[in-house]
Design an enzyme around this catalytic site. Sequence first.
Site, PDB file in Angstrom:
ATOM      1  N   HIS A   1      19.992  15.066 -18.830  1.00  0.00           N
ATOM      2  CA  HIS A   1      19.506  15.814 -17.664  1.00  0.00           C
ATOM      3  C   HIS A   1      18.797  17.089 -18.122  1.00  0.00           C
ATOM      4  O   HIS A   1      17.734  17.462 -17.584  1.00  0.00           O
ATOM      5  CB  HIS A   1      20.673  16.207 -16.765  1.00  0.00           C
ATOM      6  CG  HIS A   1      21.247  15.099 -15.945  1.00  0.00           C
ATOM      7  ND1 HIS A   1      20.493  14.340 -15.086  1.00  0.00           N
ATOM      8  CD2 HIS A   1      22.524  14.643 -15.832  1.00  0.00           C
ATOM      9  CE1 HIS A   1      21.277  13.462 -14.470  1.00  0.00           C
ATOM     10  NE2 HIS A   1      22.506  13.618 -14.913  1.00  0.00           N
TER      11      HIS A   1
ATOM     12  N   HIS B   1      25.163  12.506 -22.242  1.00  0.00           N
ATOM     13  CA  HIS B   1      24.653  12.201 -20.905  1.00  0.00           C
ATOM     14  C   HIS B   1      24.083  13.445 -20.225  1.00  0.00           C
ATOM     15  O   HIS B   1      22.931  13.444 -19.759  1.00  0.00           O
ATOM     16  CB  HIS B   1      25.782  11.619 -20.044  1.00  0.00           C
ATOM     17  CG  HIS B   1      25.408  11.380 -18.611  1.00  0.00           C
ATOM     18  ND1 HIS B   1      24.996  10.158 -18.129  1.00  0.00           N
ATOM     19  CD2 HIS B   1      25.360  12.221 -17.541  1.00  0.00           C
ATOM     20  CE1 HIS B   1      24.721  10.255 -16.842  1.00  0.00           C
ATOM     21  NE2 HIS B   1      24.936  11.502 -16.462  1.00  0.00           N
ATOM     22  N   GLU B   2      24.887  14.492 -20.160  1.00  0.00           N
ATOM     23  CA  GLU B   2      24.434  15.700 -19.458  1.00  0.00           C
ATOM     24  C   GLU B   2      23.233  16.330 -20.163  1.00  0.00           C
ATOM     25  O   GLU B   2      22.365  16.922 -19.509  1.00  0.00           O
ATOM     26  CB  GLU B   2      25.581  16.702 -19.335  1.00  0.00           C
ATOM     27  CG  GLU B   2      26.732  16.231 -18.461  1.00  0.00           C
ATOM     28  CD  GLU B   2      26.299  15.860 -17.050  1.00  0.00           C
ATOM     29  OE1 GLU B   2      25.295  16.404 -16.559  1.00  0.00           O
ATOM     30  OE2 GLU B   2      26.970  15.005 -16.444  1.00  0.00           O
TER      31      GLU B   2
ATOM     32  N   HIS C   1      15.364  16.428 -19.366  1.00  0.00           N
ATOM     33  CA  HIS C   1      14.468  16.168 -18.237  1.00  0.00           C
ATOM     34  C   HIS C   1      13.969  17.498 -17.665  1.00  0.00           C
ATOM     35  O   HIS C   1      12.771  17.668 -17.390  1.00  0.00           O
ATOM     36  CB  HIS C   1      15.227  15.374 -17.174  1.00  0.00           C
ATOM     37  CG  HIS C   1      14.358  14.705 -16.162  1.00  0.00           C
ATOM     38  ND1 HIS C   1      14.859  14.017 -15.083  1.00  0.00           N
ATOM     39  CD2 HIS C   1      13.008  14.626 -16.036  1.00  0.00           C
ATOM     40  CE1 HIS C   1      13.870  13.529 -14.366  1.00  0.00           C
ATOM     41  NE2 HIS C   1      12.738  13.893 -14.912  1.00  0.00           N
TER      42      HIS C   1
END
Length: 679
Positions: A471, A467-468, A474
């Site tokens: 980020h 998940h992290e 991105h």
Amino acid sequence: MTNPFLVPSTLPYQLPPFADIREEHYEEALEAGFAEQAEELRAIVEQEAAPTFENTIEPLERSGQVLSRVAHVFWSMTSTDSTPFLEELEERYAPRFAAHFDSIVLDPRLYARVAALHEGADASWTDEQRYLVERRHTEMTVAGAGLDDASRERLKDLNQQIATLTTRFDKHLQADTNDLAVVVDDVAELDGLSDGEISAAAQAAADRGLEGKHLVTLPLFSGHPWLASLTDRGLRRRILEASLARGTRGNEHDNRATVLELTALRAERAALLGFRTHAHAITADETAGDPERVLAMLERLAKPAAANAAAEARALQAQIDAAGEGYELAAWDWDYWTEKERTARYDVDTAALRPYFEAERVLVDGVFHAATQVYGVTFEERTDLVGYHPDVRVFEVRDEDGGEVGLYLLDLYTRDSKRGGAWMNSLVQQNRLLGDPTVVMNNLNVPKPPAGTPTLLTFDETNTLFHEFGHALHGLFAQVTYPSLGGTNVYRDFVEFPSQVNEMWMLWPGIVEHYARHIETGEPLPADVIERLQASESFNQGHDTSEYLAAALLDQAWHARTAGDEVTDVAAFEREALERVGLLIDTVPTRYSTGYFQHVFSGGYSAGYYSYIWSEVMDADTVEWFKQQPSIRDAGQRFRERLLGVGGSKDPLEAYRDFRGRDAALQPLLERRGLTGAE
């Protein structure tokens, strides 16, 4: 020695020179940075020439480079490796930062120039320039730049008070979390944990001078990953009750008075800005638009989620009764009996899977490998580059043609100087205007085992790393011209979308087999186990959705306060807010309770914790799209170019439509969470 913040770093990718940074450098650089940007702003607003993009917006984007360098490091260090010096500096400078940024966004002369540009857009502007002017105008308007002088001064005062309180909340929370870590005298109480987990608890105790004992440190959320394994019901209860008590014990770390004052000030600020509540002020500049739309979605999901949680509780009670335990299900029993129920239904015990999730393999052969397969990027560890702590690792990211993408820093382990939770932030933000590259970092809070012992992640910790890293991708992939539009600088209720999408690769065929291998035998996680894991993805969703919705609705309730609205009892307020929406469930505590709800009282998600499920609508829709594509490499390239790559340089919903060809559908989310009854 020259203050390293006062000049651009000469290290690769402008990585901050952590080895050269001393505590005394921060204050000098902060003062120099404030002064430099103030002078740059003065030059913009005092010029006599009519406003143009080139003489107003562009120099504004160029301004504050010293402050940017020191602030990125300063705020990163206060959350990842704080010291008493940094804590004191943070408390002292939080209102200074608020005042400085108010001096920019609330400057009436600057606002007049931006408004003039907004009203008379130049046909020669690029799409990115047009969007930047629109964003600057909206942000300044919502921030209060159009207020009269007296109101603007009161607003500045409120912003400084709010900044002080959010810093205080964080300080109290970290201290109380450390203080409430559970000391275990008898190792027999840790029955059910792996040898590695027991060693990590012993190491945590030793680090605090508690030789011969074991210490269970607390994560940010309610509960603890070890509750699923611990057989000792008394210890499970001690851990959960310690977690739930944070910030509400009547000691020097109590956060209740801080929350009451903070939410009252936010309500007053909202009224001053012309909004009914803080929630209205926040959502006015998000994709949701207003809190009524947020509440409509959350409340629509709450009833079926609570019904599912009740059904799950009955199944768990049946397990307890069948085992002859003779007690009534409590919140501290849920995870333990859920694993037994999961095993009974799907023959999957996630707690027993840790030997397949060795951290190094998860990172290199899982997280990085997935990024290579989907986006074509490669990773090489740069041991010649120094992070801010010995645990920090630095990786260089390149495209498949060898082109530079940026640096990725990973700080995996928990420590008393790091705040709880997991997150991503930028140290250097790519933009073409200044020619800056990209440096991003991920932080997790995995218990560190003794030296020489492998780190075995839980199923949830593995998911969190994926998940992290979403980020981080991105931030790495965004290619923009102007600094304020770079990386993850998008609407708050959109920012979680790319990270949620990246979770899909954890169990994706061809990827999970590559990294999930037994630490001792090297055998891959059996295919039938993977199938059962995938089949069980909707399992326990009543609990998980209910605890999340409870927190999201609690956030909305606190920020639905109006100016002058009196609240004196935090516990009563929380209880009534959850009871009103049918989510006051003893066996399912809210994921974050008021005393330790860092996301909304100090972490930038105030009135915005709904963002996770709001973004998950697009996430679930995107996962369905990826499943239909013949080539994940081609699909990944489209996702990278049309969504991740634009950063904040265009409206995120427009970017989604460009990527997907339409708006996101809700049905995939409802099916994923077992909430089709919400339709």
